[in-house]
Design a protein around this motif. Structure first.
Motif, PDB file in Angstrom:
ATOM      1  N   GLU A  98       0.836  -1.210   0.000  1.00 25.87           N
ATOM      2  CA  GLU A  98       0.000   0.000   0.000  1.00 25.87           C
ATOM      3  C   GLU A  98       0.865   1.252   0.000  1.00 25.87           C
ATOM      4  O   GLU A  98       0.643   2.202   0.756  1.00 25.87           O
ATOM      5  CB  GLU A  98      -0.979  -0.004   1.180  1.00 25.87           C
ATOM      6  CG  GLU A  98      -1.931  -1.189   1.093  1.00 25.87           C
ATOM      7  CD  GLU A  98      -2.929  -1.270   2.225  1.00 25.87           C
ATOM      8  OE1 GLU A  98      -3.115  -0.271   2.949  1.00 25.87           O
ATOM      9  OE2 GLU A  98      -3.544  -2.348   2.391  1.00 25.87           O
ATOM     10  N   PRO A 152       2.159   4.708  -0.705  1.00 25.59           N
ATOM     11  CA  PRO A 152       1.551   5.922  -1.242  1.00 25.59           C
ATOM     12  C   PRO A 152       2.360   6.385  -2.453  1.00 25.59           C
ATOM     13  O   PRO A 152       3.594   6.355  -2.430  1.00 25.59           O
ATOM     14  CB  PRO A 152       1.676   6.923  -0.087  1.00 25.59           C
ATOM     15  CG  PRO A 152       2.690   6.358   0.852  1.00 25.59           C
ATOM     16  CD  PRO A 152       2.848   4.896   0.558  1.00 25.59           C
ATOM     17  N   MET A 153       1.676   6.766  -3.517  1.00 21.83           N
ATOM     18  CA  MET A 153       2.378   7.194  -4.728  1.00 21.83           C
ATOM     19  C   MET A 153       1.819   8.530  -5.167  1.00 21.83           C
ATOM     20  O   MET A 153       0.603   8.717  -5.214  1.00 21.83           O
ATOM     21  CB  MET A 153       2.190   6.159  -5.845  1.00 21.83           C
ATOM     22  CG  MET A 153       2.664   4.768  -5.457  1.00 21.83           C
ATOM     23  SD  MET A 153       2.376   3.531  -6.737  1.00 21.83           S
ATOM     24  CE  MET A 153       3.924   3.630  -7.642  1.00 21.83           C
ATOM     25  N   THR A 154       2.706   9.455  -5.494  1.00 24.36           N
ATOM     26  CA  THR A 154       2.240  10.759  -5.946  1.00 24.36           C
ATOM     27  C   THR A 154       1.730  10.630  -7.378  1.00 24.36           C
ATOM     28  O   THR A 154       2.477  10.157  -8.243  1.00 24.36           O
ATOM     29  CB  THR A 154       3.412  11.777  -5.904  1.00 24.36           C
ATOM     30  OG1 THR A 154       4.013  11.678  -4.610  1.00 24.36           O
ATOM     31  CG2 THR A 154       2.936  13.186  -6.157  1.00 24.36           C
ATOM     32  N   PRO A 155       0.485  11.025  -7.623  1.00 24.52           N
ATOM     33  CA  PRO A 155      -0.039  10.902  -8.987  1.00 24.52           C
ATOM     34  C   PRO A 155       0.882  11.609  -9.987  1.00 24.52           C
ATOM     35  O   PRO A 155       1.544  12.594  -9.655  1.00 24.52           O
ATOM     36  CB  PRO A 155      -1.402  11.601  -8.911  1.00 24.52           C
ATOM     37  CG  PRO A 155      -1.785  11.508  -7.462  1.00 24.52           C
ATOM     38  CD  PRO A 155      -0.502  11.569  -6.685  1.00 24.52           C
ATOM     39  N   TYR A 180      -2.397  -1.951  -9.100  1.00 23.70           N
ATOM     40  CA  TYR A 180      -2.302  -1.066  -7.933  1.00 23.70           C
ATOM     41  C   TYR A 180      -1.727   0.296  -8.351  1.00 23.70           C
ATOM     42  O   TYR A 180      -2.260   1.358  -7.992  1.00 23.70           O
ATOM     43  CB  TYR A 180      -1.440  -1.702  -6.828  1.00 23.70           C
ATOM     44  CG  TYR A 180      -1.239  -0.745  -5.675  1.00 23.70           C
ATOM     45  CD1 TYR A 180      -2.237  -0.551  -4.732  1.00 23.70           C
ATOM     46  CD2 TYR A 180      -0.061   0.004  -5.579  1.00 23.70           C
ATOM     47  CE1 TYR A 180      -2.075   0.372  -3.708  1.00 23.70           C
ATOM     48  CE2 TYR A 180       0.114   0.924  -4.557  1.00 23.70           C
ATOM     49  CZ  TYR A 180      -0.896   1.111  -3.621  1.00 23.70           C
ATOM     50  OH  TYR A 180      -0.738   2.031  -2.623  1.00 23.70           O
ATOM     51  N   SER A 182      -4.148   2.415 -10.017  1.00 24.72           N
ATOM     52  CA  SER A 182      -5.127   2.998  -9.081  1.00 24.72           C
ATOM     53  C   SER A 182      -4.534   4.187  -8.322  1.00 24.72           C
ATOM     54  O   SER A 182      -5.253   4.998  -7.756  1.00 24.72           O
ATOM     55  CB  SER A 182      -5.622   1.935  -8.091  1.00 24.72           C
ATOM     56  OG  SER A 182      -4.621   1.710  -7.096  1.00 24.72           O
ATOM     57  N   GLN A 183      -3.199   4.262  -8.317  1.00 21.22           N
ATOM     58  CA  GLN A 183      -2.509   5.372  -7.631  1.00 21.22           C
ATOM     59  C   GLN A 183      -2.128   6.483  -8.607  1.00 21.22           C
ATOM     60  O   GLN A 183      -1.238   7.298  -8.324  1.00 21.22           O
ATOM     61  CB  GLN A 183      -1.246   4.847  -6.945  1.00 21.22           C
ATOM     62  CG  GLN A 183      -1.529   3.882  -5.803  1.00 21.22           C
ATOM     63  CD  GLN A 183      -2.078   4.587  -4.583  1.00 21.22           C
ATOM     64  OE1 GLN A 183      -1.439   5.483  -4.034  1.00 21.22           O
ATOM     65  NE2 GLN A 183      -3.283   4.219  -4.178  1.00 21.22           N
ATOM     66  N   GLN A 222      -0.555   6.365 -11.559  1.00 23.23           N
ATOM     67  CA  GLN A 222       0.729   6.278 -12.258  1.00 23.23           C
ATOM     68  C   GLN A 222       0.508   5.957 -13.738  1.00 23.23           C
ATOM     69  O   GLN A 222      -0.422   5.225 -14.094  1.00 23.23           O
ATOM     70  CB  GLN A 222       1.602   5.173 -11.646  1.00 23.23           C
ATOM     71  CG  GLN A 222       1.781   5.282 -10.141  1.00 23.23           C
ATOM     72  CD  GLN A 222       2.505   6.556  -9.735  1.00 23.23           C
ATOM     73  OE1 GLN A 222       3.666   6.747 -10.068  1.00 23.23           O
ATOM     74  NE2 GLN A 222       1.810   7.440  -9.015  1.00 23.23           N
TER      75      GLN A 222
END
Ligand code: M6R
Length: 365
Positions: free
Chosen positions: A90, A92-95, A117, A120-121, A123
């Protein structure tokens, strides 16, 4: 069809000059000495804040080598993880980031779940696959294929070096887009990459020496592989290759971690394989070799003539590589580690193309 080869694995090892050449040729505009990636479409490296690389097994290790290239040549921050961890972390990823998935088959379940995944973040999704009709390819925004041809042996060999070839081309391309790599440096790397088939063929000539060494190695219970910089993931790859087809326990370590634990294992029974291409870290790796030697360790050094001379030790078994520029060395140094695993396993009478408990494509987690 194995042709005149005894196993698919060794056939695929020997195909590498050709398939690496083909892969490089696809991404290189030789007349301009520039790399080109029309496949990328809207994906742009110029303003990218972060690249996330995710894959399994050997494909993960190709990504790990590539991290060094993207950081150095493109000054791009890189995160990398194995897909089986990444998919549940999980993170966190900066769009707006770019996520890169590497897979020979394009069907590996954990890699595919990680791709979903990352999407959904927010990327963008780029994949480097060998099978362009695969699920991972279909679910990507852009696909940069490898041109390895079908890989039959369970142990990945030619897919790995083709992945490295695409990834180095991509890192150089990113470096140009980001304005951190000069035209002259791009042209120099382009020349080096065009020379890869020849250099790889040179390295394959070590096969006879490697076969000789394999008898002795086949008696080992454990083998330690050491490397620094991009040779560290290669050490991991050497250990993976050996354990999966010979069932000898092998571990890869960053050479600098030696004194933080693994040196306690060193005795006259444990072979230590040191991968030391000529780069700015070679001297440090050579001093690690001397530490191993001082404790009676059995060393197999994979390096060029300079490395072999610098150790100043007589009891080192050396596989003397041709002189290779450090940028492309990780690709050429794959040759001896693949051949070493292959010959040890063959000498032990193992089924190298179909090792026990393993599947070519891991489509369940
Ligand atoms: O098809 P993929 O590249 O996604 O497969 C990933 C791994 O399962 C694969 O590289 C595996 O580690 C090989 N048996 C290694 O030789």
């Amino acid at each position: 069809d194995k042709g005149n080869y005894r196993h698919f694995m060794v056939k695929e090892i020997w195909e590498q000059p050709e398939v690496v050449g083909r892969t490089v040729a696809h991404y290189l505009d030789a007349s301009a000495n520039r790399f080109q990636f029309p496949e990328l479409g809207a994906i742009d490296f110029a303003n990218l804040q972060r690249l996330t690389i995710c894959a399994c097994g050997t494909a993960y290790l190709a990504g790990y080598v590539a991290r060094y290239w993207f950081e150095r040549l493109a000054r791009l921050p890189v995160d990398i993880d194995v897909a089986s961890e990444f998919r549940y972390r999980e993170a966190p990823m900066t769009p707006g980031g770019l996520a890169l998935f590497i897979s020979q088959s394009g069907e590996t379940a954990d890699t595919l779940a990680s791709l979903r995944y990352a999407r959904s973040q927010g990327q963008s999704i780029l994949s480097v696959v060998n099978v362009t009709t695969s699920t991972i390819a279909r679910e990507s925004d852009a696909v940069a294929p490898t041109f390895a041809g079908p890989e039959i042996g369970v142990a990945s060999t030619k897919a790995f070096t083709c992945q490295l070839s695409v990834l180095l081309s991509l890192a150089v391309y990113a470096g140009r887009q980001r304005g951190v790599l000069s035209e002259a440096e791009e042209a120099r790397i382009a020349d080096l990459m065009m020379g890869l088939p020849g250099q790889f063929s040179e390295a394959l000539k070590l096969e006879h020496d490697i076969e000789q060494m394999s008898r002795d190695l086949s008696r080992a219970r454990d083998v330690l592989y050491l490397g620094r910089g991009p040779a560290f993931p290669l050490a991991l790859e050497g250990a993976l290759k050996l354990k999966e087809i010979s069932y000898i326990h092998a571990e890869g370590y960053a050479a600098g971690e030696l004194k933080h634990g693994p040196i306690a294992l060193v005795d006259e029974d444990m072979p230590v394989i040191v991968i030391a291409p000529r780069d700015e870290l070679m001297d440090k790796t050579v001093s690690n070799i001397q530490e191993v030697a001082a404790r009676g360790g059995r060393i197999i050094l994979i390096g060029d003539g300079d490395a072999v001379r610098q150790t100043g030790l007589d009891n080192v078994a050396a596989l003397t590589m041709p002189d290779i520029d450090p940028v492309v060395a990780p690709i050429v140094y794959a040759a001896p580690i693949q051949l070493l695993a292959y010959h040890v396993a063959v000498f032990m009478g193992k089924d190298v193309d179909q090792p026990r408990n393993l599947a070519k494509s891991v489509t369940v987690e």
